[in-house]
Design a protein around this motif. Structure first.
Motif, PDB file in Angstrom:
ATOM      1  N   UNK A  92       0.843  -1.185   0.000  1.00 57.13           N
ATOM      2  CA  UNK A  92       0.000   0.000   0.000  1.00 57.13           C
ATOM      3  C   UNK A  92       0.886   1.245   0.000  1.00 57.13           C
ATOM      4  N   UNK A  93       0.298   2.366  -0.366  1.00 52.77           N
ATOM      5  CA  UNK A  93       1.048   3.631  -0.456  1.00 52.77           C
ATOM      6  C   UNK A  93       1.769   3.937   0.862  1.00 52.77           C
ATOM      7  N   UNK A  94       1.097   3.703   1.982  1.00 55.65           N
ATOM      8  CA  UNK A  94       1.717   4.007   3.285  1.00 55.65           C
ATOM      9  C   UNK A  94       2.933   3.120   3.547  1.00 55.65           C
ATOM     10  N   UNK A  95       2.937   1.881   3.035  1.00 53.72           N
ATOM     11  CA  UNK A  95       4.098   0.995   3.171  1.00 53.72           C
ATOM     12  C   UNK A  95       5.293   1.551   2.396  1.00 53.72           C
ATOM     13  N   UNK A  96       5.016   2.052   1.199  1.00 53.52           N
ATOM     14  CA  UNK A  96       6.069   2.629   0.366  1.00 53.52           C
ATOM     15  C   UNK A  96       6.611   3.903   1.021  1.00 53.52           C
ATOM     16  N   UNK A  97       5.712   4.739   1.515  1.00 56.43           N
ATOM     17  CA  UNK A  97       6.138   5.979   2.183  1.00 56.43           C
ATOM     18  C   UNK A  97       6.996   5.674   3.406  1.00 56.43           C
ATOM     19  N   UNK A  98       6.644   4.633   4.161  1.00 54.13           N
ATOM     20  CA  UNK A  98       7.437   4.238   5.327  1.00 54.13           C
ATOM     21  C   UNK A  98       8.813   3.741   4.891  1.00 54.13           C
ATOM     22  N   UNK A  99       8.859   2.991   3.798  1.00 52.98           N
ATOM     23  CA  UNK A  99      10.140   2.518   3.259  1.00 52.98           C
ATOM     24  C   UNK A  99      11.035   3.709   2.909  1.00 52.98           C
ATOM     25  N   UNK A 100      10.483   4.681   2.220  1.00 57.65           N
ATOM     26  CA  UNK A 100      11.256   5.851   1.802  1.00 57.65           C
ATOM     27  C   UNK A 100      11.727   6.638   3.021  1.00 57.65           C
ATOM     28  N   UNK A 101      10.832   6.877   3.973  1.00 58.91           N
ATOM     29  CA  UNK A 101      11.188   7.647   5.173  1.00 58.91           C
ATOM     30  C   UNK A 101      12.276   6.968   5.997  1.00 58.91           C
ATOM     31  N   UNK A 102      12.283   5.650   6.025  1.00 63.25           N
ATOM     32  CA  UNK A 102      13.245   4.922   6.854  1.00 63.25           C
ATOM     33  C   UNK A 102      14.582   4.678   6.152  1.00 63.25           C
ATOM     34  N   UNK A 103      14.685   5.048   4.918  1.00 63.59           N
ATOM     35  CA  UNK A 103      15.887   4.770   4.127  1.00 63.59           C
ATOM     36  C   UNK A 103      16.981   5.782   4.460  1.00 63.59           C
ATOM     37  N   UNK A 104      18.129   5.317   4.979  1.00 65.03           N
ATOM     38  CA  UNK A 104      19.219   6.251   5.287  1.00 65.03           C
ATOM     39  C   UNK A 104      19.699   7.056   4.080  1.00 65.03           C
ATOM     40  N   UNK A 105      19.769   6.434   2.901  1.00 66.70           N
ATOM     41  CA  UNK A 105      20.243   7.153   1.721  1.00 66.70           C
ATOM     42  C   UNK A 105      19.316   8.333   1.398  1.00 66.70           C
ATOM     43  N   UNK A 106      18.018   8.119   1.487  1.00 66.12           N
ATOM     44  CA  UNK A 106      17.049   9.196   1.245  1.00 66.12           C
ATOM     45  C   UNK A 106      17.234  10.305   2.274  1.00 66.12           C
ATOM     46  N   UNK A 107      17.408   9.924   3.540  1.00 70.97           N
ATOM     47  CA  UNK A 107      17.604  10.916   4.605  1.00 70.97           C
ATOM     48  C   UNK A 107      18.863  11.736   4.351  1.00 70.97           C
TER      49      UNK A 107
END
Length: 159
Positions: A92-107
Protein backbone atom coordinates in the motif's frame (compact mmCIF):
# COMPACT_ATOMS: atom_id res chain seq x y z
CA UNK A 1 -1.61 28.96 -29.43
CA UNK A 2 -2.95 28.90 -25.90
CA UNK A 3 -6.20 27.28 -24.89
CA UNK A 4 -8.16 27.03 -21.68
CA UNK A 5 -6.61 23.74 -20.68
CA UNK A 6 -3.04 23.58 -19.40
CA UNK A 7 -0.73 21.81 -21.80
CA UNK A 8 2.08 19.61 -20.58
CA UNK A 9 4.78 18.35 -22.87
CA UNK A 10 7.54 16.06 -21.73
CA UNK A 11 10.66 16.72 -23.77
CA UNK A 12 13.32 14.10 -23.20
CA UNK A 13 16.90 15.14 -23.73
CA UNK A 14 19.86 13.06 -24.71
CA UNK A 15 23.09 12.54 -22.84
CA UNK A 16 23.45 15.23 -20.16
CA UNK A 17 21.53 18.50 -19.83
CA UNK A 18 24.38 20.62 -21.19
CA UNK A 19 25.80 18.13 -23.72
CA UNK A 20 25.40 18.98 -27.38
CA UNK A 21 27.32 18.98 -30.62
CA UNK A 22 30.68 19.61 -28.96
CA UNK A 23 32.28 20.51 -25.64
CA UNK A 24 32.58 24.23 -26.37
CA UNK A 25 28.96 25.28 -26.89
CA UNK A 26 25.38 24.46 -26.01
CA UNK A 27 24.44 23.83 -29.65
CA UNK A 28 22.14 20.83 -29.83
CA UNK A 29 21.91 20.39 -26.06
CA UNK A 30 18.78 19.82 -24.03
CA UNK A 31 19.56 23.09 -22.22
CA UNK A 32 19.50 25.01 -25.51
CA UNK A 33 16.15 23.51 -26.48
CA UNK A 34 14.69 24.19 -23.01
CA UNK A 35 15.69 27.83 -23.35
CA UNK A 36 14.16 28.07 -26.84
CA UNK A 37 10.91 26.66 -25.50
CA UNK A 38 11.14 28.61 -22.23
CA UNK A 39 10.40 25.24 -20.64
CA UNK A 40 11.05 24.34 -17.03
CA UNK A 41 13.54 21.52 -16.55
CA UNK A 42 13.17 18.60 -14.16
CA UNK A 43 16.63 17.18 -13.60
CA UNK A 44 16.90 13.44 -13.00
CA UNK A 45 19.99 13.17 -10.83
CA UNK A 46 21.94 9.90 -10.53
CA UNK A 47 22.48 9.54 -6.77
CA UNK A 48 24.15 6.14 -6.75
CA UNK A 49 27.01 6.00 -4.25
CA UNK A 50 26.71 9.62 -3.11
CA UNK A 51 24.85 11.96 -0.75
CA UNK A 52 26.53 15.36 -0.23
CA UNK A 53 28.20 15.01 -3.60
CA UNK A 54 24.74 14.83 -5.16
CA UNK A 55 23.99 18.24 -3.62
CA UNK A 56 27.22 19.63 -5.07
CA UNK A 57 26.40 18.18 -8.47
CA UNK A 58 22.88 19.66 -8.30
CA UNK A 59 24.33 23.07 -7.38
CA UNK A 60 26.59 22.88 -10.41
CA UNK A 61 23.60 22.24 -12.68
CA UNK A 62 21.75 25.16 -11.07
CA UNK A 63 24.51 27.74 -11.59
CA UNK A 64 26.19 26.53 -14.80
CA UNK A 65 23.63 28.39 -16.93
CA UNK A 66 21.17 30.44 -14.93
CA UNK A 67 18.99 30.97 -18.01
CA UNK A 68 17.96 27.31 -17.79
CA UNK A 69 14.85 27.07 -15.60
CA UNK A 70 15.85 24.15 -13.38
CA UNK A 71 12.65 23.90 -11.35
CA UNK A 72 12.82 20.48 -9.72
CA UNK A 73 14.76 17.27 -9.44
CA UNK A 74 14.09 13.56 -9.19
CA UNK A 75 16.64 11.56 -7.23
CA UNK A 76 17.47 8.44 -9.22
CA UNK A 77 19.23 5.20 -8.26
CA UNK A 78 18.69 5.73 -4.53
CA UNK A 79 19.74 2.73 -2.46
CA UNK A 80 16.87 1.20 -0.46
CA UNK A 81 17.85 -2.11 1.09
CA UNK A 82 14.27 -3.30 1.49
CA UNK A 83 12.99 -2.52 -2.00
CA UNK A 84 13.89 -5.95 -3.43
CA UNK A 85 11.96 -7.74 -0.68
CA UNK A 86 8.70 -5.78 -0.98
CA UNK A 87 5.93 -7.11 -3.18
CA UNK A 88 5.11 -3.80 -4.86
CA UNK A 89 1.89 -5.12 -6.34
CA UNK A 90 0.48 -5.82 -2.87
CA UNK A 91 2.13 -2.95 -0.99
CA UNK A 92 0.00 0.00 0.00
CA UNK A 93 1.05 3.63 -0.46
CA UNK A 94 1.72 4.01 3.28
CA UNK A 95 4.10 0.99 3.17
CA UNK A 96 6.07 2.63 0.37
CA UNK A 97 6.14 5.98 2.18
CA UNK A 98 7.44 4.24 5.33
CA UNK A 99 10.14 2.52 3.26
CA UNK A 100 11.26 5.85 1.80
CA UNK A 101 11.19 7.65 5.17
CA UNK A 102 13.25 4.92 6.85
CA UNK A 103 15.89 4.77 4.13
CA UNK A 104 19.22 6.25 5.29
CA UNK A 105 20.24 7.15 1.72
CA UNK A 106 17.05 9.20 1.24
CA UNK A 107 17.60 10.92 4.61
CA UNK A 108 21.23 11.80 3.76
CA UNK A 109 20.24 13.15 0.35
CA UNK A 110 17.47 15.24 1.92
CA UNK A 111 19.86 16.65 4.52
CA UNK A 112 22.48 17.47 1.88
CA UNK A 113 20.12 19.07 -0.63
CA UNK A 114 17.96 20.83 1.96
CA UNK A 115 15.72 23.45 0.45
CA UNK A 116 18.03 24.21 -2.48
CA UNK A 117 15.73 22.29 -4.84
CA UNK A 118 12.22 20.90 -5.06
CA UNK A 119 12.48 17.11 -4.96
CA UNK A 120 9.64 15.45 -6.87
CA UNK A 121 10.51 12.01 -5.62
CA UNK A 122 13.05 9.24 -5.46
CA UNK A 123 13.54 6.30 -7.76
CA UNK A 124 15.08 3.31 -6.04
CA UNK A 125 17.98 1.37 -7.39
CA UNK A 126 15.90 -1.69 -8.19
CA UNK A 127 16.67 -4.49 -10.65
CA UNK A 128 13.04 -4.71 -11.83
CA UNK A 129 13.13 -1.20 -13.29
CA UNK A 130 16.57 -1.19 -14.85
CA UNK A 131 16.55 0.04 -18.43
CA UNK A 132 18.53 -2.21 -20.73
CA UNK A 133 20.96 -0.12 -22.77
CA UNK A 134 22.69 -0.40 -26.07
CA UNK A 135 25.17 1.83 -27.89
CA UNK A 136 23.74 5.37 -28.14
CA UNK A 137 20.57 4.78 -26.20
CA UNK A 138 18.08 2.65 -24.40
CA UNK A 139 16.27 -0.35 -25.79
CA UNK A 140 12.67 0.15 -26.87
CA UNK A 141 9.91 -0.71 -24.33
CA UNK A 142 8.85 -3.60 -26.56
CA UNK A 143 12.31 -5.13 -26.07
CA UNK A 144 12.01 -5.56 -22.30
CA UNK A 145 9.27 -6.36 -19.82
CA UNK A 146 9.53 -3.91 -16.94
CA UNK A 147 6.61 -1.61 -17.83
CA UNK A 148 4.48 -2.78 -14.88
CA UNK A 149 7.34 -2.20 -12.43
CA UNK A 150 8.01 1.25 -13.88
CA UNK A 151 4.34 2.13 -13.47
CA UNK A 152 4.47 1.06 -9.81
CA UNK A 153 7.49 3.28 -9.23
CA UNK A 154 5.83 6.26 -10.93
CA UNK A 155 2.67 5.82 -8.85
CA UNK A 156 4.40 5.21 -5.51
CA UNK A 157 7.74 7.04 -5.50
CA UNK A 158 7.10 10.25 -7.46
CA UNK A 159 4.91 13.25 -6.65
Amino acid sequence: ERGDEPIVAVVEGCMGLYDGRDGRSEVGSTAEIAKWLQAPVVLVLDCSAMARSAAAQLKGFQVFDEKVQLTATVLNKVYMSEVESIDMEKAERRDIEALVRSCPHVQWLGEAIGDSATILGVIPSWKKIAFPERHLGLKFPSEHSNAASLELVAENFLD
